[in-house]
Design a protein around this motif. Structure first.
Motif, PDB file in Angstrom:
ATOM      1  N   PHE A 134      76.724   1.611 -10.293  1.00  0.00           N
ATOM      2  CA  PHE A 134      77.081   0.897  -9.072  1.00  0.00           C
ATOM      3  C   PHE A 134      77.542  -0.635  -9.274  1.00  0.00           C
ATOM      4  O   PHE A 134      77.478  -1.407  -8.303  1.00  0.00           O
ATOM      5  CB  PHE A 134      75.800   0.910  -8.232  1.00  0.00           C
ATOM      6  N   GLY A 135      78.047  -1.125 -10.602  1.00  0.00           N
ATOM      7  CA  GLY A 135      78.251  -2.448 -10.633  1.00  0.00           C
ATOM      8  C   GLY A 135      77.256  -3.303 -10.772  1.00  0.00           C
ATOM      9  O   GLY A 135      75.918  -2.977 -10.895  1.00  0.00           O
ATOM     10  N   ASP A 136      77.522  -4.711 -10.594  1.00  0.00           N
ATOM     11  CA  ASP A 136      76.457  -5.661 -10.811  1.00  0.00           C
ATOM     12  C   ASP A 136      75.562  -5.909  -9.286  1.00  0.00           C
ATOM     13  O   ASP A 136      76.185  -6.178  -8.653  1.00  0.00           O
ATOM     14  CB  ASP A 136      77.122  -7.008 -11.122  1.00  0.00           C
ATOM     15  N   LEU A 137      74.378  -5.333  -9.271  1.00  0.00           N
ATOM     16  CA  LEU A 137      73.820  -5.454  -8.098  1.00  0.00           C
ATOM     17  C   LEU A 137      72.833  -6.415  -7.841  1.00  0.00           C
ATOM     18  O   LEU A 137      72.381  -7.302  -8.931  1.00  0.00           O
ATOM     19  CB  LEU A 137      72.781  -4.168  -7.951  1.00  0.00           C
TER      20      LEU A 137
ATOM     21  N   GLU B 202      82.374  12.257   0.546  1.00  0.00           N
ATOM     22  CA  GLU B 202      83.160  11.723   1.634  1.00  0.00           C
ATOM     23  C   GLU B 202      82.164  11.486   2.760  1.00  0.00           C
ATOM     24  O   GLU B 202      81.471  12.444   3.165  1.00  0.00           O
ATOM     25  CB  GLU B 202      84.209  12.756   2.124  1.00  0.00           C
ATOM     26  N   PRO B 203      81.865  10.542   3.342  1.00  0.00           N
ATOM     27  CA  PRO B 203      81.221   9.963   4.601  1.00  0.00           C
ATOM     28  C   PRO B 203      81.946  10.720   5.988  1.00  0.00           C
ATOM     29  O   PRO B 203      83.119  11.220   5.838  1.00  0.00           O
ATOM     30  CB  PRO B 203      81.301   8.469   4.831  1.00  0.00           C
ATOM     31  N   LYS B 204      81.280  10.847   7.081  1.00  0.00           N
ATOM     32  CA  LYS B 204      81.555  11.198   8.296  1.00  0.00           C
ATOM     33  C   LYS B 204      82.863  10.325   8.579  1.00  0.00           C
ATOM     34  O   LYS B 204      83.568  10.797   9.307  1.00  0.00           O
ATOM     35  CB  LYS B 204      80.311  11.437   9.219  1.00  0.00           C
ATOM     36  N   LYS B 205      82.584   9.153   8.251  1.00  0.00           N
ATOM     37  CA  LYS B 205      83.529   8.008   8.861  1.00  0.00           C
ATOM     38  C   LYS B 205      83.626   6.928   7.715  1.00  0.00           C
ATOM     39  O   LYS B 205      82.891   6.165   7.429  1.00  0.00           O
ATOM     40  CB  LYS B 205      82.680   7.267  10.025  1.00  0.00           C
ATOM     41  N   PRO B 206      84.889   7.237   7.140  1.00  0.00           N
ATOM     42  CA  PRO B 206      85.222   6.165   6.063  1.00  0.00           C
ATOM     43  C   PRO B 206      85.028   4.707   6.243  1.00  0.00           C
ATOM     44  O   PRO B 206      85.878   4.309   7.362  1.00  0.00           O
ATOM     45  CB  PRO B 206      86.455   6.534   5.263  1.00  0.00           C
ATOM     46  N   ILE B 207      84.457   3.792   5.677  1.00  0.00           N
ATOM     47  CA  ILE B 207      84.502   2.537   5.765  1.00  0.00           C
ATOM     48  C   ILE B 207      84.760   1.730   4.456  1.00  0.00           C
ATOM     49  O   ILE B 207      83.903   1.975   3.472  1.00  0.00           O
ATOM     50  CB  ILE B 207      83.228   1.895   6.463  1.00  0.00           C
ATOM     51  N   SER B 208      85.745   0.681   4.341  1.00  0.00           N
ATOM     52  CA  SER B 208      85.698   0.023   3.153  1.00  0.00           C
ATOM     53  C   SER B 208      84.469  -0.725   2.949  1.00  0.00           C
ATOM     54  O   SER B 208      83.565  -1.080   3.682  1.00  0.00           O
ATOM     55  CB  SER B 208      86.690  -1.106   3.572  1.00  0.00           C
ATOM     56  N   ASN B 209      84.225  -0.700   1.664  1.00  0.00           N
ATOM     57  CA  ASN B 209      83.129  -1.349   1.002  1.00  0.00           C
ATOM     58  C   ASN B 209      81.864  -0.630   0.754  1.00  0.00           C
ATOM     59  O   ASN B 209      80.819  -1.170   0.562  1.00  0.00           O
ATOM     60  CB  ASN B 209      82.940  -2.863   1.367  1.00  0.00           C
ATOM     61  N   ILE B 210      81.966   0.668   1.411  1.00  0.00           N
ATOM     62  CA  ILE B 210      80.934   1.465   1.545  1.00  0.00           C
ATOM     63  C   ILE B 210      81.114   2.961   0.468  1.00  0.00           C
ATOM     64  O   ILE B 210      82.057   3.461   0.775  1.00  0.00           O
ATOM     65  CB  ILE B 210      80.304   1.945   2.839  1.00  0.00           C
ATOM     66  N   HIS B 211      80.159   3.223  -0.440  1.00  0.00           N
ATOM     67  CA  HIS B 211      80.339   4.250  -1.169  1.00  0.00           C
ATOM     68  C   HIS B 211      78.993   5.236  -1.061  1.00  0.00           C
ATOM     69  O   HIS B 211      77.995   4.705  -1.311  1.00  0.00           O
ATOM     70  CB  HIS B 211      80.561   3.945  -2.445  1.00  0.00           C
ATOM     71  N   HIS B 212      79.344   6.530  -1.084  1.00  0.00           N
ATOM     72  CA  HIS B 212      78.140   7.308  -0.686  1.00  0.00           C
ATOM     73  C   HIS B 212      78.155   8.089  -1.896  1.00  0.00           C
ATOM     74  O   HIS B 212      79.219   9.011  -2.344  1.00  0.00           O
ATOM     75  CB  HIS B 212      78.346   8.025   0.565  1.00  0.00           C
ATOM     76  N   TYR B 213      76.896   8.377  -2.535  1.00  0.00           N
ATOM     77  CA  TYR B 213      76.623   9.251  -3.663  1.00  0.00           C
ATOM     78  C   TYR B 213      75.411  10.226  -3.410  1.00  0.00           C
ATOM     79  O   TYR B 213      74.584   9.915  -2.605  1.00  0.00           O
ATOM     80  CB  TYR B 213      76.151   8.279  -5.003  1.00  0.00           C
ATOM     81  N   VAL B 214      75.501  11.527  -4.240  1.00  0.00           N
ATOM     82  CA  VAL B 214      74.756  12.438  -4.233  1.00  0.00           C
ATOM     83  C   VAL B 214      74.122  12.589  -5.594  1.00  0.00           C
ATOM     84  O   VAL B 214      75.238  12.611  -6.731  1.00  0.00           O
ATOM     85  CB  VAL B 214      74.492  13.443  -3.205  1.00  0.00           C
TER      86      VAL B 214
ATOM     87  N   MET C 207      80.705 -11.931  -3.218  1.00  0.00           N
ATOM     88  CA  MET C 207      80.359 -10.779  -2.526  1.00  0.00           C
ATOM     89  C   MET C 207      79.131 -10.416  -3.183  1.00  0.00           C
ATOM     90  O   MET C 207      78.916 -10.203  -4.210  1.00  0.00           O
ATOM     91  CB  MET C 207      81.360  -9.782  -2.981  1.00  0.00           C
ATOM     92  N   ASN C 208      78.100 -10.005  -2.322  1.00  0.00           N
ATOM     93  CA  ASN C 208      76.838  -9.425  -2.802  1.00  0.00           C
ATOM     94  C   ASN C 208      76.979  -7.908  -2.718  1.00  0.00           C
ATOM     95  O   ASN C 208      77.765  -7.211  -1.911  1.00  0.00           O
ATOM     96  CB  ASN C 208      75.846  -9.638  -1.818  1.00  0.00           C
ATOM     97  N   THR C 209      76.452  -7.459  -3.781  1.00  0.00           N
ATOM     98  CA  THR C 209      76.500  -5.934  -3.929  1.00  0.00           C
ATOM     99  C   THR C 209      74.971  -5.226  -3.557  1.00  0.00           C
ATOM    100  O   THR C 209      73.993  -5.625  -4.267  1.00  0.00           O
ATOM    101  CB  THR C 209      76.960  -5.387  -5.152  1.00  0.00           C
ATOM    102  N   PHE C 210      74.770  -4.171  -2.790  1.00  0.00           N
ATOM    103  CA  PHE C 210      73.596  -3.678  -2.557  1.00  0.00           C
ATOM    104  C   PHE C 210      73.675  -2.030  -2.924  1.00  0.00           C
ATOM    105  O   PHE C 210      74.419  -1.486  -2.903  1.00  0.00           O
ATOM    106  CB  PHE C 210      73.249  -3.656  -0.904  1.00  0.00           C
ATOM    107  N   LEU C 211      72.269  -1.784  -3.269  1.00  0.00           N
ATOM    108  CA  LEU C 211      72.105  -0.285  -3.360  1.00  0.00           C
ATOM    109  C   LEU C 211      71.047   0.185  -2.437  1.00  0.00           C
ATOM    110  O   LEU C 211      69.963  -0.388  -2.445  1.00  0.00           O
ATOM    111  CB  LEU C 211      71.696   0.076  -4.873  1.00  0.00           C
ATOM    112  N   PHE C 212      71.374   1.110  -1.751  1.00  0.00           N
ATOM    113  CA  PHE C 212      70.362   1.944  -0.953  1.00  0.00           C
ATOM    114  C   PHE C 212      70.032   3.138  -1.460  1.00  0.00           C
ATOM    115  O   PHE C 212      70.798   4.072  -1.639  1.00  0.00           O
ATOM    116  CB  PHE C 212      71.039   2.257   0.594  1.00  0.00           C
ATOM    117  N   ALA C 213      68.718   3.480  -1.601  1.00  0.00           N
ATOM    118  CA  ALA C 213      68.110   4.739  -2.390  1.00  0.00           C
ATOM    119  C   ALA C 213      67.322   5.376  -1.119  1.00  0.00           C
ATOM    120  O   ALA C 213      66.159   4.496  -0.857  1.00  0.00           O
ATOM    121  CB  ALA C 213      67.494   4.581  -3.590  1.00  0.00           C
ATOM    122  N   ALA C 214      67.330   6.378  -0.655  1.00  0.00           N
ATOM    123  CA  ALA C 214      66.719   7.029   0.092  1.00  0.00           C
ATOM    124  C   ALA C 214      66.758   8.570   0.187  1.00  0.00           C
ATOM    125  O   ALA C 214      67.555   9.070  -0.613  1.00  0.00           O
ATOM    126  CB  ALA C 214      67.136   6.569   1.576  1.00  0.00           C
TER     127      ALA C 214
END
Length: 512
Positions: free
Chosen positions: A135-138, A77-89, A1-8
């Protein structure tokens, strides 16, 4: 499994965190990654509000301005929960909400003064979170526009964050016109004030037009492992110098982009569009939804200065609520800025010609949007002067859905367009678009196949070609129904899927 971080700066997967198309991309790309079985983490600033109701995951301590800063990371919490996606602020009192979509600040005297401060804090906190393995091993960090590019500065020059050097960093350009330029020193919102102990090479950070300033958009382009434009044609545009208003290209960064391309780091991949789980209004609700939106806005304190105009718009729209329907609807939905409506601002007489052409066929033009005061004033004045121009000066998702559903022609005369989403949403409903053939609009709207496009070598030629192309569209609609039907059908069949886009991300950007 690959792990990504999106920063925006934006993430439309969570409520009230979107100002433009970047929010859509940061929402949709992680969903495709999760569908592949990989994991995505998405982090944005809290803007003093998005952390409320979230779960505190970490307290981060780091140094800025020779001062200990403490920031909090919340999972929300996201508007639509989806497995394998975590949202942070990331929350800190100095990361404040601005007046633009409760996200960005507008500092007319010192552009980017306040935003630079909050994104300096946000990026340093994010670097600290990566260092602490939050965020674990990215495998990949995907940055979006100048707001997150400081992570590349920290990777390059801050020994505290050597861990960042082991990760692949991808940088997406959404709006090259906004570059986050700030002084190196002698200013509270300067690099020297916030990072007084770091030793860095000014030559590799500076803006060539303002050598006493850092250009944070340039930092992203110069230091990322891969640089991404959101359409192939926009990639070609940005490697050429701008010569406004005829052409908007690299905006002073074309040499950096040519170099990135020569190094094999610059990639143009078209954004996708969502074709699943679409919120749609019932057909025939466009006029009722306009009236409902107007009544709602009239009750808002912030709209008091527009109340007379909103009432005027309501009076105009009421004639269409009953049986007196127009025979042709042209629509446009956009933030009212130079990018979107420069042609109408500079040549209002051309817009008047369009309205007169529509009047002859019992047609109307509906424009929805808010934005720069001078553009709002122009369109309010023109609404008073032209009975078939309906300017809904506000924002309403239900009304926007109705406009995409019920228009006959969608008008998008953008001066430049990195990708554009409105044309895809309109085509999704089988509505042909009339567009200025620039950037992503070249890649999505094919003249006389899926819509109509105009261009020209000079400004005057562009305006004349816009009017001629409008005449052509009206003529086909009235006199060649089979061809109009073919264009509608082709528009509806066109598919710009995120699956196709993210397949290209994996092979060309992420190198996975």
């Amino acid at each position: 499994m690959n792990t990504f971080l999106f920063a925006a700066a934006e993430n439309d997967a969570i409520a009230n965190c979107k100002a433009g198309g970047m929010g859509d991309v940061v929402r949709d790309v992680p969903r495709q990654i999760a569908e592949r079985g990989d994991k995505a983490h998405v982090v944005v600033p809290s803007y003093g509000r998005l952390h409320q109701g979230g779960e505190l995951k970490a307290v981060l301590n780091f140094e800025l301005r020779n001062t200990l800063y403490t920031a909090e990371v919340y999972e929300v919490e996201p508007k639509k929960p989806i497995s394998n996606i975590h949202h942070y602020v990331i929350h800190h009192p100095e990361i404040q909400a601005g007046g633009i979509a409760h996200i960005y600040h507008d500092d007319p005297e010192e552009p980017f003064f306040t935003d630079a401060i909050k994104y300096f804090i946000f990026c340093t906190a994010t670097a600290e979170a990566i260092k602490q393995n939050l965020f674990g091993d990215l495998d990949v960090v995907h940055l979006h526009d100048w707001h997150s590019s400081l992570l590349l500065f920290l990777r390059e020059y801050d020994l505290r964050y050597e861990k960042l050097r082991k990760l692949r960093f991808v940088y997406s350009i959404h709006n090259l016109a906004i570059q986050g330029i700030r002084p190196f020193e002698n200013n509270y919102s300067s690099l020297a004030n916030w990072f007084p102990k770091l030793r860095y090479d000014k030559e590799t950070l500076l803006d060539k037009r303002y050598p006493d300033c850092i250009n944070l958009m340039a930092v992203g382009i110069r230091f990322a492992d891969a640089v991404h434009t959101v359409s192939p044609s926009y990639k070609q545009d940005v490697m050429k110098p701008s010569s406004p208003p005829e052409f908007i290209g690299g905006e002073g960064l074309e040499q950096d982009l040519v170099q990135a391309n020569a190094e094999g780091r610059l990639v143009g991949i078209l954004n996708g569009c969502n074709y699943k789980n679409i919120n749609t209004e019932a057909k025939g609700e466009i006029y009722r939804n306009t009236v409902k939106a107007l009544f709602k806005w009239l009750q808002e304190e912030s709209k008091k200065y527009k109340a007379d105009f909103l009432a005027h718009t309501g009076e105009k729209i009421m004639r269409y609520v009953g049986r007196n329907k127009p025979k042709f609807i042209v629509s446009s939905v956009a933030r009212l800025t130079e990018q979107k409506f420069y042609f109408f601002k500079r040549s209002p007489e051309a817009f008047v010609q369009i309205l007169k052409k529509l009047d002859k066929v019992e047609g109307i033009f509906i424009l929805l949007g808010t934005g720069a005061p001078e553009y709002e004033e122009l369109f309010r004045r023109m609404s008073y002067e032209h009975k078939n121009f309906i300017f809904t000066n506000g924002q309403s998702e239900n009304l926007i859905d109705s406009m995409y559903l019920e228009s006959d022609l969608y008008f998008m005369p953008s001066l430049f367009e990195p990708c554009g989403i409105s044309q895809m949403l309109s085509m999704r409903n089988g509505n042909p678009c009339l567009v200025h053939h620039t950037g992503g609009l070249i890649d999505t709207v094919k003249h006389l196949e899926t819509g109509f496009g105009f261009t020209g070598d000079t400004y005057d030629a562009k305006i004349q070609n816009m009017l001629d192309t409008f005449d052509l569209a009206l003529d086909i609609f009235q006199n060649d129904k089979p061809q109009w039907k073919r264009i509608q059908t082709n528009a509806k069949k066109a598919r710009f899927t995120w699956k196709k886009s993210v397949d290209a991300y994996y092979s060309r950007l992420y190198k996975l």
